[in-house]
Design an enzyme around this catalytic site. Structure first.
Site, PDB file in Angstrom:
ATOM      1  N   CYS A   1       0.766  -1.300  -0.010  1.00 40.21           N
ATOM      2  CA  CYS A   1       0.064  -0.118   0.009  1.00 40.21           C
ATOM      3  C   CYS A   1       0.928   1.222  -0.212  1.00 40.21           C
ATOM      4  O   CYS A   1       0.344   2.335   0.044  1.00 40.21           O
ATOM      5  CB  CYS A   1      -0.994  -0.037   1.177  1.00 40.21           C
ATOM      6  SG  CYS A   1      -1.977  -1.492   1.355  1.00 40.21           S
TER       7      CYS A   1
ATOM      8  N   HIS B   1      -9.810   2.138  -0.686  1.00 38.73           N
ATOM      9  CA  HIS B   1      -8.410   1.892  -0.553  1.00 38.73           C
ATOM     10  C   HIS B   1      -7.969   1.159  -2.001  1.00 38.73           C
ATOM     11  O   HIS B   1      -8.237   0.000  -2.380  1.00 38.73           O
ATOM     12  CB  HIS B   1      -8.127   0.925   0.438  1.00 38.73           C
ATOM     13  CG  HIS B   1      -6.410   0.800   0.427  1.00 38.73           C
ATOM     14  ND1 HIS B   1      -5.433   1.070  -0.277  1.00 38.73           N
ATOM     15  CD2 HIS B   1      -5.806   0.499   1.690  1.00 38.73           C
ATOM     16  CE1 HIS B   1      -4.397   1.101   0.499  1.00 38.73           C
ATOM     17  NE2 HIS B   1      -4.600   0.577   1.733  1.00 38.73           N
TER      18      HIS B   1
ATOM     19  N   HIS C   1      -3.039   8.036   5.612  1.00 40.81           N
ATOM     20  CA  HIS C   1      -3.437   6.774   5.138  1.00 40.81           C
ATOM     21  C   HIS C   1      -4.911   6.316   5.173  1.00 40.81           C
ATOM     22  O   HIS C   1      -5.270   6.121   4.361  1.00 40.81           O
ATOM     23  CB  HIS C   1      -2.309   5.765   5.623  1.00 40.81           C
ATOM     24  CG  HIS C   1      -2.087   4.496   4.821  1.00 40.81           C
ATOM     25  ND1 HIS C   1      -2.184   4.468   3.306  1.00 40.81           N
ATOM     26  CD2 HIS C   1      -2.297   3.104   5.205  1.00 40.81           C
ATOM     27  CE1 HIS C   1      -2.190   3.349   2.918  1.00 40.81           C
ATOM     28  NE2 HIS C   1      -2.255   2.336   3.947  1.00 40.81           N
TER      29      HIS C   1
END
Lengths: 361, 168
Positions: A130, A290, A255
Site C-alpha cells: 500500500c 483503498h 493513510h
C-alpha cells in the site's frame, strides 16, 4: 548526488469519483463518496476475476464506470498527465495477468510496465504494497535529483479482483459498510480501484516535491507498529531532506484505511512527528476506497489540491474519534490558516512507511 | 561488496560453499526451516531463500540499512497457491506473502534494520539495475548501506537468490 529540484508537471486520475483530474478532485472537495455496491455497466466488462455484480456491497469501483482493465485506465491517466521518457509503475497485483491467464509466469508489475512503457528511458515497477505509490514518487525524485532521468511519469494502478477481495476478506480487514477512517466505530476498509499519474521533472512549476522519507517498522509482517514510530521516522526523514521544521507542515494527508490498528497507529505517529500541535490530518479512503498501488498517487493529488485551494478536505463519515484529542481531524472542509506545504504519508504490509512533502513553489 | 547466493546447489558466500541447510545444522538460524512449505508456517519459499541468502552474508547491519528486493517472478509461487486456495479452502495466511514487501519485512525484523525498503519487479536476469538503484540510494545519503536481494524462487521452476551488501 545532484541537487536538482523536482517539480510536478502534470497529473491524471481515474477512480470511482470520476474520470479525469478535475472531476475527481472536485468530487473529493465536495465530500462525495464513490463507495457502494459493485456494479458493472456490462457483464463483459472488467477482469475475468472481478467480482460478480452485486456481490460486493461496499467497494469503490472504477471498472463500474466502464473502464475495463488496468492497462486501459493506466494509459488514460498517462495521456492526461502527459508522457515522459522515464516511467515508474506502482501496483500491487495490477490485473493479475502474470499469475493467471495466457502467458502467466512472470512478475505482474513488470509485465504491465512492459506494456505501458514505450519510450526508451529508465523504467521501474515498484511493488511496495500500500506504500507503492509514495515509494514510486520517492524513487522518481531520486532519479531526477541524481540526473538518472530528467522527467518521470509515476503511474499507480490497481483494480478490483476476486484475488485481492478474498485476500483482505480472509484477513478480516473489510468493512461491509462504508468505511469510517479515524472514527471510533471503524471496522475495516473498503477496497477501491483506480489509476493515477503524476509527471515530475525539472521545469519549474506551481508545486515542488521537496522531500521524501522511507522506513521499515521491523516489527511485524502485516500489522503496523502500534506506537507509530516507523511512520513518524519516515516523516522526520522527509522533513530533514526538505530542510523543514515540523511546524512548517500545513496539512498531513494520511493513510486512513479505516482499519482499527492503522488509524490508531497514525494517531500516534502524527504526535510523534509533529508534537502536541500537529497540522490537520485528513484521509480520503472513505470516498475512493483503498486503491492500493494507486492510493499514494491519487491521494498525493488530493494533498496538492488542498494546497491550491487552501482547504483541507473532510474526513467523510467521521463522527467521534478515539485518536488523541490533540489530533486535528476535519469533519468538514477546513480552511487552512496557511497552505504552502503538505505531507502525504502511507504505510503498507511489510512494515513499509513512506512520506512525501509537496510545497507551493 | 559482500555477496552470497543460495540455489539448488547450496550456499556460496563469504564463509565458502555450504549445503543449503548448513545454518540449521550449525544452529546459526533455524527459523527459515521451521515447518514445511506445505503447512506454510508463516514462511513462503521466497522469504526462506532471502532469509538464508542474507544470513549467508555473515555480517552485522547498521540499523538504518535499506533493503532492496528485486525479482522477475516475485511472489508467483504464493500467488498460485493462494489462487488455488480461493477455489478450495481459502488460506488467508498466504495472502500477505503475495506481496514482496512481506518477505522484505521478515529480513527487516530478523536483522533489526529500519531503513528504506524498496521492492522492484524486474526483467528476468536483470541483475544490474537493482545494484545501480542501491548506489543511487547511497549517493542520496538515504541509507548507510543497502541489502540487495535479487533472484527468483518458484519451486520446480527456478530457485536462486543472491544477496549483496552494498556500501559506499
Amino acid at each position: 548526488m545532484g541537487n536538482r529540484r523536482v517539480f510536478v508537471q502534470g497529473s491524471g486520475a481515474i477512480c470511482s469519483l470520476g474520470v479525469g483530474r478535475v472531476p475527481f478532485l472536485d468530487a473529493i472537495f465536495r465530500g462525495e463518496s464513490g463507495v457502494g455496491p459493485f456494479q458493472r455497466l456490462s457483464p463483459k466488462e472488467g477482469p475475468e476475476d472481478g467480482p460478480e455484480e452485486g456481490a460486493e456491497k461496499c467497494v469503490a469501483g472504477a471498472v463500474a464506470a466502464g473502464w475495463a482493465d488496468a492497462e486501459r485506465i493506466a494509459r488514460a491517466v498517462i495521456e492526461e498527465a502527459g508522457e515522459a521518457d522515464a516511467m515508474i509503475l506502482a501496483t500491487t497485483k495490477a490485473d493479475l495477468s502474470g499469475v493467471v491467464g495466457e502467458g502467466a509466469g512472470e512478475g505482474v508489475p513488470y509485465r504491465l510496465l512492459r506494456r505501458l512503457h514505450s519510450r526508451g528511458g529508465p523504467s521501474a515497477a515498484v511493488s511496495c504494497a500500500c506504500a507503492s505509490g509514495l515509494a514510486a514518487l520517492a524513487l522518481a525524485g531520486r532519479w531526477i535529483r541524481s540526473g538518472h532521468a530528467d522527467e518521470v511519469i509515476v503511474v499507480g494502478v490497481d483494480i478490483l479482483t476476486g484475488f485481492v477481495l478474498d485476500g483482505f476478506r480472509g484477513l478480516l480487514a473489510l468493512d461491509d459498510s462504508p468505511c469510517r477512517p479515524y472514527d471510533a466505530s471503524r471496522e475495516g476498509l473498503n477496497l477501491g480501484e483506480g489509476a493515477a499519474a503524476i509527471r515530475v521533472g525539472t521545469t519549474p512549476s506551481e508545486i515542488e516535491v521537496i522531500g521524501w522519507g522511507e522506513s521499515n517498522d521491523a516489527t511485524h509482517v502485516t500489522a503496523p507498529a502500534r506506537d507509530g514510530a516507523g511512520l513518524a521516522r519516515a516523516a522526520q526523514l522527509a522533513l530533514d531532506r526538505a530542510g523543514l521544521a515540523a511546524d512548517e507542515i500545513d496539512l498531513v494527508h494520511g493513510h486512513g484505511t479505516g482499519t482499527p490498528f492503522n488509524d490508531a497507529m497514525e494517531g500516534q505517529a502524527i504526535l510523534r512527528a509533529f508534537g502536541q500541535t500537529p497540522p490537520p490530518l485528513c484521509g480520503s479512503k472513505g470516498q475512493i476506497g483503498h486503491t492500493l498501488g494507486a492510493a499514494g498517487v491519487l491521494e498525493s493529488m488530493i494533498a496538492m489540491e488542498a494546497l491550491r485551494r487552501g482547504t483541507a478536505p473532510a474526513n467523510v463519515r467521521l463522527e467521534t474519534t478515539d485518536l488523541d484529542a490533540a489530533v486535528v481531524l476535519p469533519r468538514e472542509p477546513m480552511a487552512l490558516p496557511r497552505s504552502r506545504t503538505a505531507m502525504k504519508w502511507a504505510a503498507g504490509f511489510g512494515g513499509i512507511n513512506a512520506a512525501v512533502i509537496f510545497q507551493i513553489a | 561488496m559482500r555477496t552470497a547466493t543460495v540455489d539448488r546447489e547450496g550456499i556460496r558466500g563469504p564463509d565458502g560453499n555450504l549445503p543449503w541447510t548448513a545454518f540449521r545444522e550449525d544452529g546459526r538460524v533455524r527459523w527459515p526451516f521451521l515447518g514445511t512449505y506445505e503447512n506454510f508456517r508463516l514462511l513462503d519459499p521466497l522469504t526462506r531463500f532471502i532469509a538464508i541468502a542474507v544470513e549467508a552474508l555473515a555480517c552485522e547491519f547498521d540499523p538504518n540499512t535499506a533493503i532492496l528486493l528485486a525479482s522477475g517472478t516475485g511472489c508467483l509461487a504464493t500467488d498460485r497457491l493462494f489462487e488455488e486456495s480461493r477455489h478450495a479452502v481459502l488460506r488467508p495466511a498466504l495472502f500477505p506473502y503475495t506481496l514482496p514487501s512481506s518477505p522484505m519485512a521478515a529480513i527487516a525484523i530478523r536483522h533489526r534494520v529500519t531503513g528504506p525498503g524498496l521492492c522492484l519487479s524486474i526483467a528476468p536476469d536483470d541483475t544490474e539495475s537493482p545494484l545501480a538503484e542501491a548506489h543511487r540510494i547511497l549517493a542520496a545519503d538515504e541509507a548507510p548501506a543497502v541489502i540487495v536481494c535479487v533472484g527468483d524462487v518458484v519451486p520446480g521452476e527456478t530457485m536462486s537468490m543472491t544477496a549483496t551488501l552494498v556500501r559506499p
